[in-house]
Design a protein around this motif. Structure first.
Motif, mmCIF file in Angstrom:
data_model
loop_
_atom_site.group_PDB
_atom_site.id
_atom_site.type_symbol
_atom_site.label_atom_id
_atom_site.label_comp_id
_atom_site.label_asym_id
_atom_site.label_seq_id
_atom_site.Cartn_x
_atom_site.Cartn_y
_atom_site.Cartn_z
ATOM 1 N N MET A 23 27.874 -33.431 2.757
ATOM 2 C CA MET A 23 28.407 -34.522 3.561
ATOM 3 C C MET A 23 29.350 -34.041 4.665
ATOM 4 S SD MET A 23 26.786 -37.023 2.568
ATOM 5 C CE MET A 23 27.610 -38.190 3.641
ATOM 6 N N ASP A 24 29.462 -32.723 4.832
ATOM 7 C CA ASP A 24 30.321 -32.166 5.880
ATOM 8 C C ASP A 24 29.448 -31.440 6.895
ATOM 9 O OD1 ASP A 24 32.172 -31.019 7.514
ATOM 10 O OD2 ASP A 24 33.200 -29.859 5.953
ATOM 11 N N PRO A 25 29.079 -32.092 7.999
ATOM 12 C CA PRO A 25 28.158 -31.472 8.968
ATOM 13 C C PRO A 25 28.722 -30.249 9.676
ATOM 14 C CG PRO A 25 29.040 -33.542 9.817
ATOM 15 C CD PRO A 25 29.487 -33.454 8.389
ATOM 16 N N SER A 26 30.024 -30.033 9.594
ATOM 17 C CA SER A 26 30.586 -28.830 10.218
ATOM 18 C C SER A 26 30.228 -27.572 9.438
ATOM 19 C CB SER A 26 32.111 -28.961 10.333
ATOM 20 O OG SER A 26 32.718 -28.986 9.057
ATOM 21 N N LEU B 31 26.719 -37.025 10.632
ATOM 22 C CA LEU B 31 26.662 -36.331 11.922
ATOM 23 C C LEU B 31 27.319 -37.163 13.029
ATOM 24 C CD1 LEU B 31 25.593 -33.634 12.953
ATOM 25 C CD2 LEU B 31 23.450 -34.761 13.538
ATOM 26 N N LEU B 32 27.238 -38.488 12.925
ATOM 27 C CA LEU B 32 27.837 -39.343 13.954
ATOM 28 C C LEU B 32 29.353 -39.438 13.831
ATOM 29 C CD1 LEU B 32 25.156 -42.187 14.028
ATOM 30 C CD2 LEU B 32 25.606 -40.480 15.810
ATOM 31 N N LEU C 59 21.773 -27.741 4.086
ATOM 32 C CA LEU C 59 22.988 -28.556 4.065
ATOM 33 C C LEU C 59 24.163 -27.807 3.448
ATOM 34 C CD1 LEU C 59 21.474 -31.983 2.952
ATOM 35 C CD2 LEU C 59 22.178 -31.297 5.252
ATOM 36 N N GLY C 60 23.899 -26.690 2.795
ATOM 37 C CA GLY C 60 24.979 -25.881 2.236
ATOM 38 C C GLY C 60 25.655 -26.525 1.043
ATOM 39 N N PRO D 188 20.477 -42.897 6.670
ATOM 40 C CA PRO D 188 21.851 -43.402 6.818
ATOM 41 C C PRO D 188 22.907 -42.399 6.386
ATOM 42 C CG PRO D 188 20.412 -45.072 5.882
ATOM 43 C CD PRO D 188 19.613 -43.804 5.903
ATOM 44 N N ARG D 189 22.630 -41.633 5.338
ATOM 45 C CA ARG D 189 23.623 -40.678 4.831
ATOM 46 C C ARG D 189 23.823 -39.527 5.812
ATOM 47 N NH1 ARG D 189 22.564 -36.199 1.711
ATOM 48 N NH2 ARG D 189 20.450 -36.984 1.350
#
Length: 324
Positions: A224-227, A169-170, A219-220, A163-164
């Motif tokens: 929580m920031d997919p960019s 990403l969505l 994930l860097g 979910p996280r």
């Protein structure tokens, strides 16, 4: 002897080949492909690096017509190190020689900025010395609910991190290219980690019914920031193949002397390819400096060297012809 005699003609052909066609290995091996440093066990082509990693890894001169292997159009005119498998050809973006890992970037892999529907399966050859490492696969636009998504009877989705990561990403606007709305329900997304390949060596996206996938190598600093995620498929390469025949130590000595490790078919004997164009059985110390001194003394080493060699061979041919 009659100049038309087969032995005479064969000798002329032999002399032509050895004079005008020097070693192919020394012409083609390089320790660089594009921006990637190419060290043992990898090579840039046939006769380079370790034979266990050819033709899986090669250096290509530029773009490719295959949709599953072509890089971005901005890089089509540059050399590119590529991993070839039965499912496609994939650009190699980085190699960690200390960790024995490399990262590939399948062109139809989705990221936060660009998502690709109907992505083909991605796979590895069982005969090649590679296996999946620590990448996190995020499967997108899957049949809901993904909590029941299974491969060979086993549930594959990570309920803890799903979910996280899926929710993050969505939120990317590029999901619209998959036919999904922004902030789509996470039950159409699946975090497949650790991922495993099927009997054919494939990540069977089509069999799972998912339209796309993203692979996250890291994930860097902002998970929580997919960019900002580091996208790519991380692979581990086999250390057993590196140590085979005890060549790792010999190759390290070759590379310290500014040589490139290679092998001489058909028996694949180890050679150290020097910048002078000479193949050494040990290292290149002294080889490159000798060539520089020769160039300075002749002014045009290529032409002078060939002319001298031709004259010596013609003299030898004349003596051989007179004796016969």
């Amino acid at each position: 002897m009659d100049p038309r005699h087969p032995s005479y003609l064969n000798l002329l052909l032999f002399l032509h080949v050895i004079v005008f066609f020097p070693s192919l290995t020394s012409c083609t091996c390089s320790n660089k492909c594009g921006s990637i440093d190419v060290l043992y066990p990898f090579g840039t082509g046939y006769g380079c690096g370790s034979p266990h990693f050819y033709p899986s890894v090669t250096c290509t001169p530029g773009g490719n017509d295959d949709d599953n292997s072509a890089g971005d159009s901005d890089h089509d005119d540059k050399e590119q190190l590529v991993l070839a498998t039965h499912t496609g050809r994939y650009p190699i973006t980085s190699i960690s020689y200390s960790a024995s890992t490399l990262t590939i970037a399948p062109p139809l892999m989705s990221t936060c900025s660009s998502m690709h529907p109907s992505a083909p399966n991605i796979g590895l050859d069982w005969s090649a010395p590679f296996q999946l490492d620590s990448s996190v696969f995020v499967l997108l636009a899957c049949p809901a609910p993904t909590s029941s998504l299974a491969s060979h009877g086993n549930l594959i989705c990570d309920a803890a991190s799903g979910p996280r990561l899926c929710g993050a990403l969505l939120e990317c606007p590029a999901v619209a290219s998959l036919g999904l709305p922004l902030f789509a329900p996470t039950n159409t997304c699946c975090v497949y980690s650790p991922a495993s390949l099927g009997p054919k060596g494939d990540l069977d996206l089509q069999g799972l019914g998912c339209a796309a996938y993203a692979s996250v190598a890291s994930l860097g600093p902002t998970p929580m920031d997919p960019s900002t995620w580091d996208y790519g498929v991380a692979l581990k390469y086999g250390e057993a193949e590196i140590e085979v025949d005890g060549l790792a130590e010999a190759c390290a000595a070759c590379e310290r002397s500014d040589g490139v490790c290679g092998y001489e078919p058909p028996k694949n004997y180890f050679v150290c390819v020097c910048k002078s164009g000479v193949n050494s059985s040990t290292d290149c110390y002294g080889q490159n400096e000798d060539l520089k001194d020769f160039w300075r003394s002749t002014g045009n080493a290529s032409i002078t060297g060939h002319v001298m060699l031709v004259w010596k061979l013609m003299l030898l041919l004349g003596c051989w012809w007179l004796v016969l």
